[in-house]
Design a protein around this motif. Sequence first.
Motif, PDB file in Angstrom:
ATOM      1  N   HIS A  84     -61.812 -29.823 -22.259  1.00  0.00           N
ATOM      2  CA  HIS A  84     -60.913 -29.958 -23.427  1.00  0.00           C
ATOM      3  C   HIS A  84     -60.531 -28.174 -23.598  1.00  0.00           C
ATOM      4  N   LYS A  85     -59.385 -28.211 -23.310  1.00  0.00           N
ATOM      5  CA  LYS A  85     -58.733 -26.727 -23.364  1.00  0.00           C
ATOM      6  C   LYS A  85     -57.701 -26.477 -24.524  1.00  0.00           C
ATOM      7  N   TYR A  86     -56.903 -27.611 -24.895  1.00  0.00           N
ATOM      8  CA  TYR A  86     -56.183 -27.370 -25.818  1.00  0.00           C
ATOM      9  C   TYR A  86     -56.166 -28.333 -27.135  1.00  0.00           C
ATOM     10  N   HIS A  87     -55.644 -27.977 -28.013  1.00  0.00           N
ATOM     11  CA  HIS A  87     -55.962 -28.689 -29.481  1.00  0.00           C
ATOM     12  C   HIS A  87     -55.239 -30.224 -29.239  1.00  0.00           C
ATOM     13  N   GLY A  88     -56.145 -30.977 -29.755  1.00  0.00           N
ATOM     14  CA  GLY A  88     -55.453 -32.299 -29.863  1.00  0.00           C
ATOM     15  C   GLY A  88     -55.401 -33.306 -28.812  1.00  0.00           C
ATOM     16  N   ARG A  89     -55.869 -32.819 -27.498  1.00  0.00           N
ATOM     17  CA  ARG A  89     -55.933 -33.637 -26.364  1.00  0.00           C
ATOM     18  C   ARG A  89     -56.945 -33.041 -25.325  1.00  0.00           C
ATOM     19  N   ALA A  90     -57.491 -34.189 -24.794  1.00  0.00           N
ATOM     20  CA  ALA A  90     -58.764 -33.605 -23.706  1.00  0.00           C
ATOM     21  C   ALA A  90     -58.312 -34.416 -22.437  1.00  0.00           C
ATOM     22  N   LEU A  91     -58.784 -34.027 -21.258  1.00  0.00           N
ATOM     23  CA  LEU A  91     -58.330 -34.315 -20.045  1.00  0.00           C
ATOM     24  C   LEU A  91     -59.681 -34.887 -19.079  1.00  0.00           C
ATOM     25  N   LEU A  92     -59.671 -36.240 -18.640  1.00  0.00           N
ATOM     26  CA  LEU A  92     -60.745 -36.711 -17.981  1.00  0.00           C
ATOM     27  C   LEU A  92     -60.415 -36.613 -16.444  1.00  0.00           C
ATOM     28  N   ILE A 138     -55.908 -38.895 -24.942  1.00  0.00           N
ATOM     29  CA  ILE A 138     -56.756 -38.597 -23.907  1.00  0.00           C
ATOM     30  C   ILE A 138     -55.832 -38.753 -22.529  1.00  0.00           C
ATOM     31  N   ILE A 139     -56.225 -37.675 -21.609  1.00  0.00           N
ATOM     32  CA  ILE A 139     -55.415 -37.671 -20.391  1.00  0.00           C
ATOM     33  C   ILE A 139     -56.183 -37.885 -19.398  1.00  0.00           C
ATOM     34  N   LEU A 140     -55.689 -38.851 -18.606  1.00  0.00           N
ATOM     35  CA  LEU A 140     -56.548 -39.327 -17.219  1.00  0.00           C
ATOM     36  C   LEU A 140     -55.720 -38.500 -16.018  1.00  0.00           C
ATOM     37  N   LEU A 169     -52.682 -42.403 -24.701  1.00  0.00           N
ATOM     38  CA  LEU A 169     -53.074 -42.203 -23.370  1.00  0.00           C
ATOM     39  C   LEU A 169     -51.829 -42.043 -22.462  1.00  0.00           C
ATOM     40  N   ARG A 170     -52.547 -40.734 -21.777  1.00  0.00           N
ATOM     41  CA  ARG A 170     -51.555 -40.161 -20.952  1.00  0.00           C
ATOM     42  C   ARG A 170     -52.175 -40.132 -19.329  1.00  0.00           C
ATOM     43  N   ILE A 171     -51.341 -40.738 -18.502  1.00  0.00           N
ATOM     44  CA  ILE A 171     -51.659 -40.659 -16.953  1.00  0.00           C
ATOM     45  C   ILE A 171     -50.942 -39.897 -16.119  1.00  0.00           C
ATOM     46  N   PRO A 259     -37.481 -35.090 -17.104  1.00  0.00           N
ATOM     47  CA  PRO A 259     -38.482 -33.904 -16.733  1.00  0.00           C
ATOM     48  C   PRO A 259     -39.247 -33.398 -17.751  1.00  0.00           C
ATOM     49  N   TYR A 260     -40.471 -32.842 -17.464  1.00  0.00           N
ATOM     50  CA  TYR A 260     -41.100 -32.465 -18.440  1.00  0.00           C
ATOM     51  C   TYR A 260     -41.458 -30.850 -18.360  1.00  0.00           C
ATOM     52  N   TYR A 261     -42.337 -30.685 -17.257  1.00  0.00           N
ATOM     53  CA  TYR A 261     -42.669 -29.472 -16.727  1.00  0.00           C
ATOM     54  C   TYR A 261     -42.138 -29.006 -15.364  1.00  0.00           C
ATOM     55  N   LEU A 262     -41.700 -27.938 -15.041  1.00  0.00           N
ATOM     56  CA  LEU A 262     -41.881 -27.141 -13.681  1.00  0.00           C
ATOM     57  C   LEU A 262     -42.812 -26.019 -13.889  1.00  0.00           C
ATOM     58  N   ARG A 302     -46.467 -21.515 -16.730  1.00  0.00           N
ATOM     59  CA  ARG A 302     -47.300 -21.241 -15.872  1.00  0.00           C
ATOM     60  C   ARG A 302     -48.736 -21.493 -16.693  1.00  0.00           C
ATOM     61  N   GLU A 303     -49.660 -21.594 -15.903  1.00  0.00           N
ATOM     62  CA  GLU A 303     -51.277 -21.642 -16.838  1.00  0.00           C
ATOM     63  C   GLU A 303     -51.806 -20.374 -16.452  1.00  0.00           C
ATOM     64  N   ILE A 304     -52.042 -20.106 -17.773  1.00  0.00           N
ATOM     65  CA  ILE A 304     -52.814 -18.686 -17.893  1.00  0.00           C
ATOM     66  C   ILE A 304     -54.061 -18.952 -18.518  1.00  0.00           C
ATOM     67  N   SER A 309     -52.049 -22.979 -24.739  1.00  0.00           N
ATOM     68  CA  SER A 309     -51.251 -23.954 -24.086  1.00  0.00           C
ATOM     69  C   SER A 309     -50.859 -23.705 -22.914  1.00  0.00           C
ATOM     70  N   LYS A 310     -49.797 -24.323 -22.111  1.00  0.00           N
ATOM     71  CA  LYS A 310     -49.372 -23.764 -21.058  1.00  0.00           C
ATOM     72  C   LYS A 310     -48.348 -22.654 -21.514  1.00  0.00           C
ATOM     73  N   SER A 311     -48.288 -21.689 -20.555  1.00  0.00           N
ATOM     74  CA  SER A 311     -47.417 -20.571 -21.075  1.00  0.00           C
ATOM     75  C   SER A 311     -45.940 -20.684 -20.534  1.00  0.00           C
TER      76      SER A 311
HETATM   77  C1  LIG Z   1     -52.081 -29.120 -18.758  1.00  0.00           C
HETATM   78  C2  LIG Z   1     -53.315 -29.646 -19.552  1.00  0.00           C
HETATM   79  C3  LIG Z   1     -53.205 -30.401 -20.552  1.00  0.00           C
HETATM   80  C4  LIG Z   1     -51.859 -31.052 -20.967  1.00  0.00           C
HETATM   81  O1  LIG Z   1     -51.241 -29.968 -21.362  1.00  0.00           O
HETATM   82  P1  LIG Z   1     -49.793 -30.451 -22.247  1.00  0.00           P
HETATM   83  O2  LIG Z   1     -48.895 -29.187 -22.470  1.00  0.00           O
HETATM   84  O3  LIG Z   1     -50.116 -31.397 -23.304  1.00  0.00           O
HETATM   85  O4  LIG Z   1     -49.046 -31.208 -21.174  1.00  0.00           O
HETATM   86  C5  LIG Z   1     -54.303 -30.830 -21.127  1.00  0.00           C
HETATM   87  N1  LIG Z   1     -55.573 -30.527 -20.784  1.00  0.00           N
HETATM   88  C6  LIG Z   1     -55.625 -29.723 -19.609  1.00  0.00           C
HETATM   89  C7  LIG Z   1     -57.008 -29.055 -19.244  1.00  0.00           C
HETATM   90  C8  LIG Z   1     -54.634 -29.059 -19.215  1.00  0.00           C
HETATM   91  O5  LIG Z   1     -54.991 -28.336 -18.055  1.00  0.00           O
END
Ligand SMILES: *Cc1c(COP(=O)(O)O)cnc(C)c1O
Length: 316
Positions: A84-92, A138-140, A169-171, A259-262, A302-304, A309-311
Motif C-alpha cells: 500500500h504505497k499510493y492513496h486509494g489503491r493497494a496491490l496484492l 485492488i490491484i492483482l 479490480l485491476r489486473i 497506452p497507459y504508462y511507458l 519512473r518510480e521514485i 505516485s509514479k513520477s
Molecule cells: C505502480 C503501483 C501502483 C499503481 O499505480 P497507478 O499510478 O495507479 O497505476 C499501485 N501500487 C503500487 C505498489 C505500485 O507500485
Amino acid sequence: MQQAITNGEQLLDRLGLSHLAPNLDANNPFPIRLPDSYLHKMRHGDATDPLLLQVLPQLIENDSSGSRHPVHDLDFMQVPGLLHKYHGRALLITTGACAIHCRYCFRRHYPYAEASTKNNELEHSLRYLQQHPEIDEIILSGGDPLMLSDARLSRLIAQLDDIAQLRFLRIHTRIPVVLPSRVNDALIEILSRTRLKVCVVVHSNHANEICVAEQHVFERLRGAGMHLLNQSVLLKGINDSVDTLVKLSKKLYENDVLPYYLHMLDPVQGAMHFAVSESRASKIIDGMRGKLPGYLVPRLVREIPNSPSKSAISGI
Ligand SMILES: *Cc1c(COP(=O)(O)O)cnc(C)c1O
Ligand code: SF4
C-alpha cells in the motif's frame, strides 16, 4: 507451461542462432523461461530480435551495477503480500510465478517465498483492506496473477467482492501477450462474474508481441466488458525508438487497448544494459507526441521510492 522453453541453447538452435551460445549465461539464478508460442513470434536468424532480447540470459547480466531491490517495495509491505504505497489503491502480490522470465524484470531478486500472499495469509490482507476504507481499488500483481489456477483466482476475487468499499479490480498481467491460450472460457467467466469494474493492464513492449491469438484475447476481454490498458518498459535495443513505440500504440489501439504508462527501467542489478537515459527518453516521448494523437501517447514515468505516485517525466 509444460512445453515452455527452459534451455537457452535449445532456443538459439531453433532460431538458427547457435553461434550465439558462448554469450549465454546458463547458470543465471533467474533462469530462462518462455512459452513456445512466444518463440514463434521471433524472427528466425535475427540476433537483434526484440522479443529474443527480452528473454535471453546473456553474460552481460553479470555486471554488478544497479540495485537488488530498486523500488524499495518491501518498505511498503503492510502485511505479507500487500503493498500500500499510493492513496486509494493497494496491490496484492498474488504469486511469484510468471509465464515468461523477462530479463529486465524489476522483481527478479524479489523474495517471493516470504513476500507473496499465501492462502492462509490472505486473511491478513483482507483485514488490512477493511481497516482502510479509503482503498477502493485492488490491484492483482505478482509475478503474474493469471498464473493462479482458476480455482484460486475465483476464490480470491469472490473474497474481494465481499469487501463492500472496493469498486475497482485491476489486473496487471503479461499473459495476454505471452501465453494467450491461458485466457480460456473459464477465465473469462471468472472475470465476468465479479461485481467490481475490471481493468486489465497488459504489459506489452513491442508490436511484434501482438499477433492473431493475442488479438483474439483482447477481443474476448473487451467483449466481456473489461477495460484494457497497456504499460511498457522503455528498453534499449528493444523499443527505444519513436517508430517502434508509435507502431505499438497503433497496434494496441486497433485492438481497443490504450497506452497507459511507458516506464523508465527500474535500476535493477543484471538489467542495466537495457537502461535508456532520461534525456533520450524525453526525446522519444516528444517524438511520439509529434506523430500520434494525444490519447495514444503513454505517460513516461519512473518510480521514485517514497513518492506519492509514479513520477512523470515531462519531455521538452
Ligand atoms: C505502480 C503501483 C501502483 C499503481 O499505480 P497507478 O499510478 O495507479 O497505476 C499501485 N501500487 C503500487 C505498489 C505500485 O507500485
Ligand atoms: S512477466 Fe512481469 S513480473 Fe514476470 S518476469 Fe516479466 S516483467 Fe517480471
